[in-house]
Scaffold this motif. Structure first.
Motif, PDB file in Angstrom:
ATOM      1  N   HIS A  22       0.852  -1.185   0.000  1.00 38.40           N
ATOM      2  CA  HIS A  22       0.000   0.000   0.000  1.00 38.40           C
ATOM      3  C   HIS A  22       0.889   1.237   0.000  1.00 38.40           C
ATOM      4  CE1 HIS A  22       0.713   0.117   4.424  1.00 38.40           C
ATOM      5  NE2 HIS A  22       0.525   1.423   4.274  1.00 38.40           N
ATOM      6  N   ALA A  23       0.330   2.341  -0.462  1.00 39.30           N
ATOM      7  CA  ALA A  23       1.029   3.627  -0.458  1.00 39.30           C
ATOM      8  C   ALA A  23       0.110   4.661   0.178  1.00 39.30           C
ATOM      9  CB  ALA A  23       1.387   4.049  -1.881  1.00 39.30           C
ATOM     10  N   VAL A  24       0.688   5.771   0.610  1.00 43.25           N
ATOM     11  CA  VAL A  24      -0.082   6.878   1.174  1.00 43.25           C
ATOM     12  C   VAL A  24      -0.003   8.057   0.207  1.00 43.25           C
ATOM     13  CG1 VAL A  24      -0.286   8.512   3.078  1.00 43.25           C
ATOM     14  CG2 VAL A  24       0.300   6.128   3.543  1.00 43.25           C
ATOM     15  N   LEU A  25      -1.175   8.527  -0.213  1.00 37.41           N
ATOM     16  CA  LEU A  25      -1.256   9.664  -1.117  1.00 37.41           C
ATOM     17  C   LEU A  25      -1.696  10.883  -0.331  1.00 37.41           C
ATOM     18  CD1 LEU A  25      -1.145  10.656  -4.101  1.00 37.41           C
ATOM     19  CD2 LEU A  25      -3.612  10.191  -4.187  1.00 37.41           C
ATOM     20  N   HIS A  26      -0.882  11.943  -0.392  1.00 43.64           N
ATOM     21  CA  HIS A  26      -1.164  13.176   0.333  1.00 43.64           C
ATOM     22  C   HIS A  26      -1.984  14.100  -0.562  1.00 43.64           C
ATOM     23  CE1 HIS A  26       1.979  12.372   3.516  1.00 43.64           C
ATOM     24  NE2 HIS A  26       2.276  11.470   2.595  1.00 43.64           N
ATOM     25  N   LEU A  27      -3.244  14.332  -0.192  1.00 44.13           N
ATOM     26  CA  LEU A  27      -4.131  15.178  -0.980  1.00 44.13           C
ATOM     27  C   LEU A  27      -3.755  16.648  -0.816  1.00 44.13           C
ATOM     28  CD1 LEU A  27      -7.537  13.411  -0.207  1.00 44.13           C
ATOM     29  CD2 LEU A  27      -6.146  13.204  -2.278  1.00 44.13           C
ATOM     30  N   PRO A  28      -4.240  17.514  -1.707  1.00 43.68           N
ATOM     31  CA  PRO A  28      -3.920  18.947  -1.582  1.00 43.68           C
ATOM     32  C   PRO A  28      -4.426  19.511  -0.254  1.00 43.68           C
ATOM     33  CG  PRO A  28      -4.863  18.460  -3.734  1.00 43.68           C
ATOM     34  CD  PRO A  28      -5.027  17.224  -2.918  1.00 43.68           C
ATOM     35  N   PRO A  29      -3.731  20.480   0.313  1.00 42.43           N
ATOM     36  CA  PRO A  29      -4.194  21.100   1.563  1.00 42.43           C
ATOM     37  C   PRO A  29      -5.625  21.622   1.409  1.00 42.43           C
ATOM     38  CG  PRO A  29      -1.978  21.824   1.022  1.00 42.43           C
ATOM     39  CD  PRO A  29      -2.460  21.063  -0.171  1.00 42.43           C
ATOM     40  N   GLY A  30      -6.428  21.357   2.415  1.00 42.89           N
ATOM     41  CA  GLY A  30      -7.811  21.821   2.378  1.00 42.89           C
ATOM     42  C   GLY A  30      -8.777  20.861   1.719  1.00 42.89           C
ATOM     43  N   ALA A  31      -8.270  19.799   1.109  1.00 41.06           N
ATOM     44  CA  ALA A  31      -9.168  18.827   0.477  1.00 41.06           C
ATOM     45  C   ALA A  31     -10.002  18.121   1.541  1.00 41.06           C
ATOM     46  CB  ALA A  31      -8.363  17.812  -0.328  1.00 41.06           C
ATOM     47  N   ASP A  32     -11.210  17.761   1.164  1.00 40.39           N
ATOM     48  CA  ASP A  32     -12.107  17.038   2.069  1.00 40.39           C
ATOM     49  C   ASP A  32     -11.921  15.545   1.816  1.00 40.39           C
ATOM     50  OD1 ASP A  32     -14.325  15.719   3.262  1.00 40.39           O
ATOM     51  OD2 ASP A  32     -15.483  17.580   3.204  1.00 40.39           O
ATOM     52  N   GLU A  33     -11.204  14.896   2.711  1.00 41.87           N
ATOM     53  CA  GLU A  33     -10.869  13.478   2.523  1.00 41.87           C
ATOM     54  C   GLU A  33     -12.114  12.621   2.296  1.00 41.87           C
ATOM     55  OE1 GLU A  33      -9.341  10.260   5.662  1.00 41.87           O
ATOM     56  OE2 GLU A  33      -7.815  11.804   5.257  1.00 41.87           O
ATOM     57  N   GLN A  34     -13.128  12.783   3.134  1.00 41.25           N
ATOM     58  CA  GLN A  34     -14.321  11.951   3.024  1.00 41.25           C
ATOM     59  C   GLN A  34     -15.102  12.260   1.757  1.00 41.25           C
ATOM     60  OE1 GLN A  34     -14.991   9.322   5.099  1.00 41.25           O
ATOM     61  NE2 GLN A  34     -16.441   8.863   3.449  1.00 41.25           N
ATOM     62  N   GLN A  35     -15.125  13.519   1.355  1.00 31.28           N
ATOM     63  CA  GLN A  35     -15.835  13.882   0.129  1.00 31.28           C
ATOM     64  C   GLN A  35     -15.175  13.236  -1.080  1.00 31.28           C
ATOM     65  OE1 GLN A  35     -15.826  18.064  -0.925  1.00 31.28           O
ATOM     66  NE2 GLN A  35     -17.812  17.874  -1.916  1.00 31.28           N
ATOM     67  N   VAL A  36     -13.843  13.220  -1.118  1.00 29.85           N
ATOM     68  CA  VAL A  36     -13.130  12.562  -2.212  1.00 29.85           C
ATOM     69  C   VAL A  36     -13.488  11.077  -2.252  1.00 29.85           C
ATOM     70  CG1 VAL A  36     -10.847  11.870  -3.050  1.00 29.85           C
ATOM     71  CG2 VAL A  36     -11.229  14.213  -2.245  1.00 29.85           C
ATOM     72  N   ILE A  37     -13.525  10.441  -1.081  1.00 32.37           N
ATOM     73  CA  ILE A  37     -13.853   9.017  -1.006  1.00 32.37           C
ATOM     74  C   ILE A  37     -15.271   8.769  -1.501  1.00 32.37           C
ATOM     75  CG2 ILE A  37     -14.253   7.119   0.606  1.00 32.37           C
ATOM     76  CD1 ILE A  37     -11.963   8.346   2.316  1.00 32.37           C
ATOM     77  N   ASP A  38     -16.218   9.588  -1.066  1.00 27.42           N
ATOM     78  CA  ASP A  38     -17.620   9.398  -1.450  1.00 27.42           C
ATOM     79  C   ASP A  38     -17.823   9.617  -2.949  1.00 27.42           C
ATOM     80  OD1 ASP A  38     -18.220   8.890   1.179  1.00 27.42           O
ATOM     81  OD2 ASP A  38     -18.960  10.918   1.613  1.00 27.42           O
ATOM     82  N   GLN A  39     -17.205  10.645  -3.503  1.00 23.75           N
ATOM     83  CA  GLN A  39     -17.365  10.929  -4.928  1.00 23.75           C
ATOM     84  C   GLN A  39     -16.693   9.849  -5.779  1.00 23.75           C
ATOM     85  OE1 GLN A  39     -15.895  14.940  -5.439  1.00 23.75           O
ATOM     86  NE2 GLN A  39     -17.795  15.858  -4.683  1.00 23.75           N
ATOM     87  N   ALA A  40     -15.554   9.358  -5.312  1.00 24.83           N
ATOM     88  CA  ALA A  40     -14.887   8.281  -6.046  1.00 24.83           C
ATOM     89  C   ALA A  40     -15.750   7.031  -6.067  1.00 24.83           C
ATOM     90  CB  ALA A  40     -13.530   7.982  -5.414  1.00 24.83           C
ATOM     91  N   ARG A  41     -16.421   6.754  -4.974  1.00 24.75           N
ATOM     92  CA  ARG A  41     -17.275   5.565  -4.897  1.00 24.75           C
ATOM     93  C   ARG A  41     -18.414   5.644  -5.901  1.00 24.75           C
ATOM     94  NH1 ARG A  41     -18.377   4.385   1.035  1.00 24.75           N
ATOM     95  NH2 ARG A  41     -16.114   4.080   0.882  1.00 24.75           N
ATOM     96  N   GLN A  42     -18.932   6.847  -6.117  1.00 26.56           N
ATOM     97  CA  GLN A  42     -19.987   7.009  -7.111  1.00 26.56           C
ATOM     98  C   GLN A  42     -19.482   6.690  -8.517  1.00 26.56           C
ATOM     99  OE1 GLN A  42     -23.164   7.513  -6.299  1.00 26.56           O
ATOM    100  NE2 GLN A  42     -22.480   7.463  -4.172  1.00 26.56           N
ATOM    101  N   ARG A  43     -18.169   6.760  -8.717  1.00 23.32           N
ATOM    102  CA  ARG A  43     -17.586   6.424 -10.019  1.00 23.32           C
ATOM    103  C   ARG A  43     -17.095   4.984 -10.083  1.00 23.32           C
ATOM    104  NH1 ARG A  43     -13.960  11.863 -11.392  1.00 23.32           N
ATOM    105  NH2 ARG A  43     -15.578  13.388 -10.824  1.00 23.32           N
ATOM    106  N   GLY A  44     -17.362   4.227  -9.038  1.00 20.23           N
ATOM    107  CA  GLY A  44     -16.953   2.831  -9.036  1.00 20.23           C
ATOM    108  C   GLY A  44     -15.524   2.600  -8.605  1.00 20.23           C
ATOM    109  N   VAL A  45     -14.939   3.544  -7.877  1.00 19.82           N
ATOM    110  CA  VAL A  45     -13.560   3.412  -7.399  1.00 19.82           C
ATOM    111  C   VAL A  45     -13.554   3.443  -5.873  1.00 19.82           C
ATOM    112  CG1 VAL A  45     -11.238   4.408  -7.409  1.00 19.82           C
ATOM    113  CG2 VAL A  45     -12.627   4.476  -9.477  1.00 19.82           C
ATOM    114  N   GLY A  46     -12.958   2.446  -5.252  1.00 18.20           N
ATOM    115  CA  GLY A  46     -12.871   2.389  -3.803  1.00 18.20           C
ATOM    116  C   GLY A  46     -11.612   3.050  -3.287  1.00 18.20           C
ATOM    117  N   LEU A  47     -11.760   4.155  -2.570  1.00 20.13           N
ATOM    118  CA  LEU A  47     -10.648   4.847  -1.924  1.00 20.13           C
ATOM    119  C   LEU A  47     -10.868   4.827  -0.417  1.00 20.13           C
ATOM    120  CD1 LEU A  47     -10.219   8.001  -4.228  1.00 20.13           C
ATOM    121  CD2 LEU A  47      -8.955   5.842  -4.327  1.00 20.13           C
ATOM    122  N   TYR A  48      -9.777   4.907   0.337  1.00 20.41           N
ATOM    123  CA  TYR A  48      -9.862   4.783   1.794  1.00 20.41           C
ATOM    124  C   TYR A  48      -8.924   5.799   2.425  1.00 20.41           C
ATOM    125  CZ  TYR A  48     -11.951   0.501   0.155  1.00 20.41           C
ATOM    126  OH  TYR A  48     -12.751  -0.394  -0.516  1.00 20.41           O
ATOM    127  N   GLY A  49      -9.392   6.441   3.501  1.00 16.70           N
ATOM    128  CA  GLY A  49      -8.627   7.518   4.112  1.00 16.70           C
ATOM    129  C   GLY A  49      -7.967   7.122   5.415  1.00 16.70           C
TER     130      GLY A  49
END
Length: 467
Positions: free
Chosen positions: A400-427
């Motif tokens: 596994h790797a750790v990806l550092h999102l841009p400052p101010g990004a909403d981690e949970q929002q990114v995860i939820d929106q990715a899931r709507q596209r069929g991609v599983g992301l985890y914070g």
């Protein structure tokens, strides 16, 4: 004109409209995608052969083969030479899953689930060979109840193996064979709880499993922060704990290696406290572009317990692990093991010993290490193309790797929106024991994510990652 076909296996209806103006292949691809995403075709479902489907729908076999190949590249289908084409186990798209529902089975493009090896790489033939050999050659006594702490043969083999590959200071008398890592940790915690010891653990880390195990043992727990050098030993000293659970070779989940000066500080702390370091060596077999990091246990076998398992290297279903403990703790551990389950499965233990002795275990590790290294390269390359400004850490070992999102990004929002596209992301947010504002980060697992799914998954969420 519409042509309808009901599959001979699953109840399914396709409609091919030659007068619609849409391409025939595009129609078939989209209808298959929809059937998978909507759950009308379940994970593992067998599809008709390309010849059968082409004949039923009046299409060319080449068109159907191209359709299957495209959906396979997108992660919807799987196929192996000589076997049927099936719906991928990860292929149902998430819409609004219930909290208790595993997301993995509802994703269409890619699932970057962490902590799981590629189950397709499990060495089935080698394991079957080892079991056959054990059943053929083992004496009758091997079918009786064995030593609760493990078959002597496996304990000797493990001690020798761990001395060779992890610089562990071990004898067979210090090895206790367990039913996986969870039991190994539980045995140690219960032995410590009798003395009223408080357990410290890494933050972020395996918060839920650690706290639940400690609660079951009746132990108090305290989180200790992790930084870029690993566990903060000064904070550990202030915590008042006398035992600590650490992942020094590849910290879970940040992936940092416990720095050399911190290793020395930790060992000085445990000697001063006359305490215990519990070393979770969970994925030490998988390292790529760094020198091996030796076990802490080898530096102070009187104050360190080392835990290991084959769940990542072979398969979680085997439920085989071990611990290497100071000799003073072994009697208590042996008694607990006896009353808990009377011992782990003896024939499986002998099969693992044979697998290691024969060299097949090492050969298997070389094969899977190369596979995971290739997926690691695919992930790094995909991020370089689609998210070039983002920092990636924790790649020196594991899967596994750790990806550092841009400052101010909403981690949970990114995860939820990715899931709507069929991609599983985890914070990482849920892996912290203490509240507070922290930089948004994602854990990208690639152990059970195929190459094509890694590339397509990152591409599908590139705009979400970059903000």
């Amino acid at each position: 004109m519409a042509v309808e076909w009901a599959g001979s296996g699953p109840e399914l209806l396709f409609t091919i409209d030659r007068d619609s103006g849409a391409g025939l292949r595009a129609q078939l691809e989209q209808q298959l995608r929809d059937a998978i995403c909507e759950g009308r075709l379940a994970g593992g479902e067998r599809l008709p052969s390309s010849r059968e489907l082409a004949r039923a729908l009046g299409l060319s076999r080449g068109l159907v083969q191209d359709c299957y190949a495209q959906l396979q590249s997108e992660g919807y289908l799987t196929s192996r030479p000589g076997s049927a084409t099936r719906v991928a186990a990860v292929a149902r798209r998430a819409t609004s899953p219930r909290p208790s529902e595993p997301v993995r089975s509802r994703l269409a493009i890619a699932d970057f689930r962490h902590g799981v090896p590629d189950l397709r790489l499990a060495p089935r033939e080698d394991w079957a060979w080892a079991i056959r050999e054990v059943c053929r050659t083992a004496p009758n006594t091997a079918f009786d109840y064995g030593d609760p702490i493990g078959e002597r043969q496996l304990r000797e083999v493990l001690a020798a193996y761990l001395r060779r590959v992890r610089a562990v200071a071990a004898s067979a008398e210090q090895v206790v064979v367990c039913t996986g890592m969870a039991q190994a940790l539980g045995l140690v915690l219960r032995a410590l709880a009798a003395d009223g010891v408080t357990l410290a653990f890494e933050d972020p880390g395996a918060v839920r499993s650690t706290t639940s195990q400690a609660a079951a043992a009746g132990m108090a727990v305290v989180p200790v922060p992790v930084d870029e050098d690993g566990l903060d030993v000064e904070a550990l000293d202030r915590s008042g704990a006398r035992a600590v659970l650490v992942t020094p070779a590849h910290q879970w989940p940040t992936g940092v290696v416990l720095a050399g000066h911190r290793r020395q500080e930790l060992l000085a702390w445990v000697r001063r406290r006359d305490g215990l370091v519990i070393e979770d060596d969970y994925d030490a077999e998988f390292r790529y572009d760094r020198d091996p990091v030796g076990s802490l246990q080898g530096l102070d076998p009187d104050h360190v317990v080392s835990l290991g398992t084959v769940s990542k290297s072979l398969a979680p279903a085997l439920r085989l692990g071990w611990l290497v403990a100071p000799e003073r703790l072994v009697p208590a551990l042996a008694h607990d093991k006896l009353v808990t389950d009377r011992g782990s499965p003896g024939l499986d233990q002998l099969a693992l010993a044979l697998l290691i002795e024969s060299g097949r275990y090492d050969r298997h590790l070389r094969r899977v290490r190369a596979e995971y290294a290739a997926r690691r390269r695919t992930l790094v390359d995909a991020l370089a193309v689609h998210a070039p400004g983002l920092r990636v850490t924790g790649l020196a070992a594991g899967f596994h790797a750790v990806l550092h999102l841009p400052p101010g990004a909403d981690e949970q929002q990114v995860i939820d929106q990715a899931r709507q596209r069929g991609v599983g992301l985890y914070g990482l947010a849920g892996l912290h024991a203490t509240p507070g504002s922290r930089p948004p980060r994602l854990i990208l697992g690639f152990g059970d994510t195929p190459d094509h799914a890694i590339a397509s998954g990152i591409a599908a969420v590139a705009d979400l990652l970059c903000g």
